[in-house]
Design a protein around this motif. Structure first.
Motif, PDB file in Angstrom:
ATOM      1  N   THR A  94       0.816  -1.216   0.000  1.00 14.00           N
ATOM      2  CA  THR A  94       0.000   0.000   0.000  1.00 14.00           C
ATOM      3  C   THR A  94       0.846   1.262   0.000  1.00 14.00           C
ATOM      4  OG1 THR A  94      -0.124   0.018   2.433  1.00 14.00           O
ATOM      5  CG2 THR A  94      -1.821  -1.223   1.256  1.00 14.00           C
ATOM      6  N   ASP A  95       2.174   1.135   0.124  1.00  6.70           N
ATOM      7  CA  ASP A  95       3.078   2.282   0.174  1.00  6.70           C
ATOM      8  C   ASP A  95       3.878   2.336  -1.132  1.00  6.70           C
ATOM      9  OD1 ASP A  95       5.098   4.181   0.696  1.00  6.70           O
ATOM     10  OD2 ASP A  95       5.084   3.699   2.832  1.00  6.70           O
ATOM     11  N   SER A  96       3.793   3.438  -1.838  1.00  9.83           N
ATOM     12  CA  SER A  96       4.391   3.553  -3.176  1.00  9.83           C
ATOM     13  C   SER A  96       5.920   3.558  -3.151  1.00  9.83           C
ATOM     14  CB  SER A  96       3.879   4.813  -3.874  1.00  9.83           C
ATOM     15  OG  SER A  96       4.215   5.974  -3.122  1.00  9.83           O
ATOM     16  N   ARG A  97       6.541   3.775  -1.997  1.00  4.89           N
ATOM     17  CA  ARG A  97       8.006   3.808  -1.963  1.00  4.89           C
ATOM     18  C   ARG A  97       8.615   2.410  -2.038  1.00  4.89           C
ATOM     19  NH1 ARG A  97      11.029   4.324   3.759  1.00  4.89           N
ATOM     20  NH2 ARG A  97      12.686   3.743   2.311  1.00  4.89           N
ATOM     21  N   TYR A  98       7.810   1.393  -1.891  1.00  3.90           N
ATOM     22  CA  TYR A  98       8.297   0.015  -1.935  1.00  3.90           C
ATOM     23  C   TYR A  98       7.843  -0.664  -3.224  1.00  3.90           C
ATOM     24  CZ  TYR A  98       8.841   0.893   3.058  1.00  3.90           C
ATOM     25  OH  TYR A  98       9.184   1.431   4.271  1.00  3.90           O
ATOM     26  N   GLN A  99       8.772  -1.367  -3.847  1.00  6.21           N
ATOM     27  CA  GLN A  99       8.435  -2.203  -4.997  1.00  6.21           C
ATOM     28  C   GLN A  99       8.340  -3.648  -4.516  1.00  6.21           C
ATOM     29  OE1 GLN A  99      11.515  -1.499  -7.897  1.00  6.21           O
ATOM     30  NE2 GLN A  99      10.661   0.466  -8.525  1.00  6.21           N
ATOM     31  N   ILE A 100       7.161  -4.236  -4.617  1.00  2.45           N
ATOM     32  CA  ILE A 100       6.918  -5.600  -4.158  1.00  2.45           C
ATOM     33  C   ILE A 100       6.623  -6.470  -5.368  1.00  2.45           C
ATOM     34  CG2 ILE A 100       5.597  -7.069  -2.608  1.00  2.45           C
ATOM     35  CD1 ILE A 100       7.014  -4.881  -1.098  1.00  2.45           C
ATOM     36  N   LEU A 101       7.432  -7.521  -5.543  1.00  3.34           N
ATOM     37  CA  LEU A 101       7.243  -8.423  -6.673  1.00  3.34           C
ATOM     38  C   LEU A 101       7.171  -9.860  -6.181  1.00  3.34           C
ATOM     39  CD1 LEU A 101       9.825  -6.933  -9.226  1.00  3.34           C
ATOM     40  CD2 LEU A 101       7.347  -6.578  -9.198  1.00  3.34           C
ATOM     41  N   SER A 102       6.294 -10.658  -6.799  1.00  7.09           N
ATOM     42  CA  SER A 102       6.148 -12.074  -6.454  1.00  7.09           C
ATOM     43  C   SER A 102       6.537 -12.933  -7.642  1.00  7.09           C
ATOM     44  CB  SER A 102       4.708 -12.389  -6.042  1.00  7.09           C
ATOM     45  OG  SER A 102       4.340 -11.671  -4.894  1.00  7.09           O
ATOM     46  N   SER A 103       7.160 -14.082  -7.351  1.00  5.27           N
ATOM     47  CA  SER A 103       7.567 -15.005  -8.409  1.00  5.27           C
ATOM     48  C   SER A 103       7.754 -16.387  -7.799  1.00  5.27           C
ATOM     49  CB  SER A 103       8.871 -14.529  -9.072  1.00  5.27           C
ATOM     50  OG  SER A 103       9.927 -14.472  -8.114  1.00  5.27           O
ATOM     51  N   SER A 104       8.222 -17.332  -8.611  1.00  5.18           N
ATOM     52  CA  SER A 104       8.520 -18.684  -8.134  1.00  5.18           C
ATOM     53  C   SER A 104       9.560 -19.290  -9.047  1.00  5.18           C
ATOM     54  CB  SER A 104       7.259 -19.552  -8.113  1.00  5.18           C
ATOM     55  OG  SER A 104       6.743 -19.731  -9.412  1.00  5.18           O
ATOM     56  N   ASP A 105      10.219 -20.362  -8.560  1.00  2.33           N
ATOM     57  CA  ASP A 105      11.149 -21.092  -9.403  1.00  2.33           C
ATOM     58  C   ASP A 105      11.147 -22.555  -8.985  1.00  2.33           C
ATOM     59  OD1 ASP A 105      12.800 -21.359  -7.153  1.00  2.33           O
ATOM     60  OD2 ASP A 105      14.123 -19.720  -7.729  1.00  2.33           O
ATOM     61  N   GLN A 106      12.155 -23.298  -9.393  1.00  2.00           N
ATOM     62  CA  GLN A 106      12.148 -24.745  -9.175  1.00  2.00           C
ATOM     63  C   GLN A 106      12.138 -25.119  -7.701  1.00  2.00           C
ATOM     64  OE1 GLN A 106      15.507 -26.722 -10.934  1.00  2.00           O
ATOM     65  NE2 GLN A 106      14.794 -28.789 -10.390  1.00  2.00           N
ATOM     66  N   TYR A 107      12.862 -24.370  -6.868  1.00  2.54           N
ATOM     67  CA  TYR A 107      13.009 -24.732  -5.469  1.00  2.54           C
ATOM     68  C   TYR A 107      12.200 -23.854  -4.521  1.00  2.54           C
ATOM     69  CZ  TYR A 107      16.906 -27.423  -7.310  1.00  2.54           C
ATOM     70  OH  TYR A 107      17.679 -28.298  -8.035  1.00  2.54           O
ATOM     71  N   HIS A 108      11.858 -22.641  -4.948  1.00  2.00           N
ATOM     72  CA  HIS A 108      11.107 -21.735  -4.096  1.00  2.00           C
ATOM     73  C   HIS A 108       9.695 -21.643  -4.654  1.00  2.00           C
ATOM     74  CE1 HIS A 108      15.324 -20.382  -4.579  1.00  2.00           C
ATOM     75  NE2 HIS A 108      15.313 -20.363  -3.263  1.00  2.00           N
ATOM     76  N   CYS A 109       8.757 -22.196  -3.914  1.00  2.00           N
ATOM     77  CA  CYS A 109       7.387 -22.158  -4.411  1.00  2.00           C
ATOM     78  C   CYS A 109       6.887 -20.723  -4.496  1.00  2.00           C
ATOM     79  CB  CYS A 109       6.483 -22.980  -3.498  1.00  2.00           C
ATOM     80  SG  CYS A 109       4.830 -23.199  -4.142  1.00  2.00           S
ATOM     81  N   ILE A 110       7.271 -19.911  -3.547  1.00  2.00           N
ATOM     82  CA  ILE A 110       6.860 -18.514  -3.540  1.00  2.00           C
ATOM     83  C   ILE A 110       8.069 -17.653  -3.176  1.00  2.00           C
ATOM     84  CG2 ILE A 110       5.242 -16.811  -2.626  1.00  2.00           C
ATOM     85  CD1 ILE A 110       3.488 -19.104  -1.681  1.00  2.00           C
ATOM     86  N   ILE A 111       8.292 -16.604  -3.944  1.00  2.00           N
ATOM     87  CA  ILE A 111       9.316 -15.611  -3.632  1.00  2.00           C
ATOM     88  C   ILE A 111       8.652 -14.247  -3.676  1.00  2.00           C
ATOM     89  CG2 ILE A 111      11.553 -14.628  -4.280  1.00  2.00           C
ATOM     90  CD1 ILE A 111      12.064 -17.161  -5.911  1.00  2.00           C
ATOM     91  N   ILE A 112       8.889 -13.430  -2.652  1.00  2.00           N
ATOM     92  CA  ILE A 112       8.381 -12.066  -2.661  1.00  2.00           C
ATOM     93  C   ILE A 112       9.532 -11.129  -2.302  1.00  2.00           C
ATOM     94  CG2 ILE A 112       7.515 -12.283  -0.289  1.00  2.00           C
ATOM     95  CD1 ILE A 112       5.286 -10.292  -1.103  1.00  2.00           C
ATOM     96  N   THR A 113       9.831 -10.197  -3.182  1.00  2.00           N
ATOM     97  CA  THR A 113      10.951  -9.281  -2.975  1.00  2.00           C
ATOM     98  C   THR A 113      10.443  -7.881  -2.642  1.00  2.00           C
ATOM     99  OG1 THR A 113      11.083  -8.769  -5.342  1.00  2.00           O
ATOM    100  CG2 THR A 113      12.476 -10.554  -4.516  1.00  2.00           C
ATOM    101  N   LEU A 114      11.192  -7.225  -1.786  1.00  2.00           N
ATOM    102  CA  LEU A 114      10.933  -5.833  -1.422  1.00  2.00           C
ATOM    103  C   LEU A 114      12.156  -5.028  -1.823  1.00  2.00           C
ATOM    104  CD1 LEU A 114       9.559  -4.406   1.901  1.00  2.00           C
ATOM    105  CD2 LEU A 114      11.751  -3.615   1.034  1.00  2.00           C
ATOM    106  N   THR A 115      11.960  -3.983  -2.622  1.00  2.00           N
ATOM    107  CA  THR A 115      13.053  -3.104  -3.038  1.00  2.00           C
ATOM    108  C   THR A 115      12.689  -1.669  -2.677  1.00  2.00           C
ATOM    109  OG1 THR A 115      13.663  -4.554  -4.878  1.00  2.00           O
ATOM    110  CG2 THR A 115      14.471  -2.292  -4.959  1.00  2.00           C
ATOM    111  N   THR A 116      13.628  -0.967  -2.048  1.00  2.00           N
ATOM    112  CA  THR A 116      13.382   0.430  -1.699  1.00  2.00           C
ATOM    113  C   THR A 116      14.714   1.160  -1.583  1.00  2.00           C
ATOM    114  OG1 THR A 116      12.191   1.897  -0.181  1.00  2.00           O
ATOM    115  CG2 THR A 116      13.451   0.102   0.810  1.00  2.00           C
ATOM    116  N   THR A 117      14.683   2.473  -1.701  1.00  2.00           N
ATOM    117  CA  THR A 117      15.850   3.318  -1.451  1.00  2.00           C
ATOM    118  C   THR A 117      15.781   3.802  -0.009  1.00  2.00           C
ATOM    119  OG1 THR A 117      15.950   4.041  -3.753  1.00  2.00           O
ATOM    120  CG2 THR A 117      17.078   5.406  -2.119  1.00  2.00           C
ATOM    121  N   LEU A 118      16.856   3.579   0.740  1.00  2.00           N
ATOM    122  CA  LEU A 118      16.853   3.880   2.161  1.00  2.00           C
ATOM    123  C   LEU A 118      16.845   5.391   2.423  1.00  2.00           C
ATOM    124  CD1 LEU A 118      19.438   1.201   3.341  1.00  2.00           C
ATOM    125  CD2 LEU A 118      16.947   1.130   3.572  1.00  2.00           C
TER     126      LEU A 118
END
Length: 273
Positions: free
Chosen positions: A198-222
């Motif tokens: 809900t906060d625009s300063r954070y980029q939240i992305l979801s994905s998956s691969d062979q070993y991780h059923c769910i991955i969610i990343t948070l990217t922000t400038t400190l």
């Protein structure tokens, strides 16, 4: 149309059988890396020390690994020092790593007519591990072997940081089914528990691969005010919190620490029926 409905019904029946398991009920344990976990053995006999066997299966291995045989730890396993067998046949694993996720099978054996025979159904426990990594990494970063924490130096305002929360999950069905039918979800939240999407300063992305059923990343400038700020990655199942990992920002040459919250029960066991 009838054919499509039949296929949908068949798919639900197959999914239900996978969730239920051969023995009728499977245990699913969610834990954060670095923690201590107890895996229950629901077919336990009275003399666990002499009759119990624990085997381990993982997507990364072509064959099962024998961890416990006749109540004795196998010394040639890489996790030998971190394992222990309880009097109720449960298997304890300390300092859990993401490599520990997988299917654990408890078997009971009895000696009949001069040979060992397996007694009763297998007790199956699925161990799923939540782990957070930080990038960019630092050459001076270090990690602790006794807790689920890692530290990183050189972090400061103005730098971009990405936190990757990964669920290492062992199942016999797809991630889409897990999310759609079982309601398993990862969220990045702030100290107040508010979803950071809900906060625009954070980029939240979801994905998956062979070993991780769910991955969610948070990217922000400190920012300057991020010093001592806490972000948490939490795992929910049907809107109930199962486990979480928190990341606390530290400036002024202090270490940035990734640690477990004390108010979350990380050894919670639940069952698919």
């Amino acid at each position: 149309m009838a054919d499509k409905c039949d296929l949908c019904l068949l798919g639900l029946i197959i999914l239900s059988s996978l969730l239920t398991g051969i023995s009728g009920v499977d245990d699913h344990v969610f834990i954060s890396s670095g923690e201590y976990v107890r895996l229950p053995c629901n077919n336990a006999l009275s003399d666990c020390k002499s009759k119990t066997a624990w085997n381990y299966n993982s997507f990364r291995r072509s064959a099962a690994v024998e961890l416990i045989t006749g109540g004795i730890k196998n010394k040639d396993t890489e996790r030998h020092e971190r394992l222990s067998l309880e009097s109720d046949c449960s298997l304890n694993i300390k300092n859990v790593t993401e490599e520990d996720y997988g299917l654990y099978i408890c078997q009971q054996w009895i000696y009949v007519n001069g040979k060992d025979q397996r007694q009763g159904p297998d007790a199956r426990v699925y161990l799923h591990v939540l782990h957070v990594s930080v990038s960019p990494s630092s050459s001076s970063s270090s990690s602790s072997s006794s807790s689920s924490s890692s530290s990183q130096t050189g972090i400061s305002p103005g730098r971009s940081v990405t936190l990757s929360c990964q669920l290492y999950l062992y199942t016999g069905f797809s991630c889409d089914d897990l999310v759609s039918y079982e309601g398993v979800e990862l969220l990045w939240v702030n100290q107040a528990g508010v979803d950071l999407k809900t906060d625009s300063r954070y980029q939240i992305l979801s994905s998956s691969d062979q070993y991780h059923c769910i991955i969610i990343t948070l990217t922000t400038t400190l920012l300057n005010e991020d010093n001592n700020r806490e972000w948490r990655c939490q795992l929910t199942h049907r809107n109930q919190l199962k486990t979480s990992v928190r990341y606390t920002v530290k400036y002024s040459g202090e270490k940035t620490v990734l640690e477990e919250p004390h108010n979350v029960s990380n050894t919670k066991v639940y069952q698919y029926h």
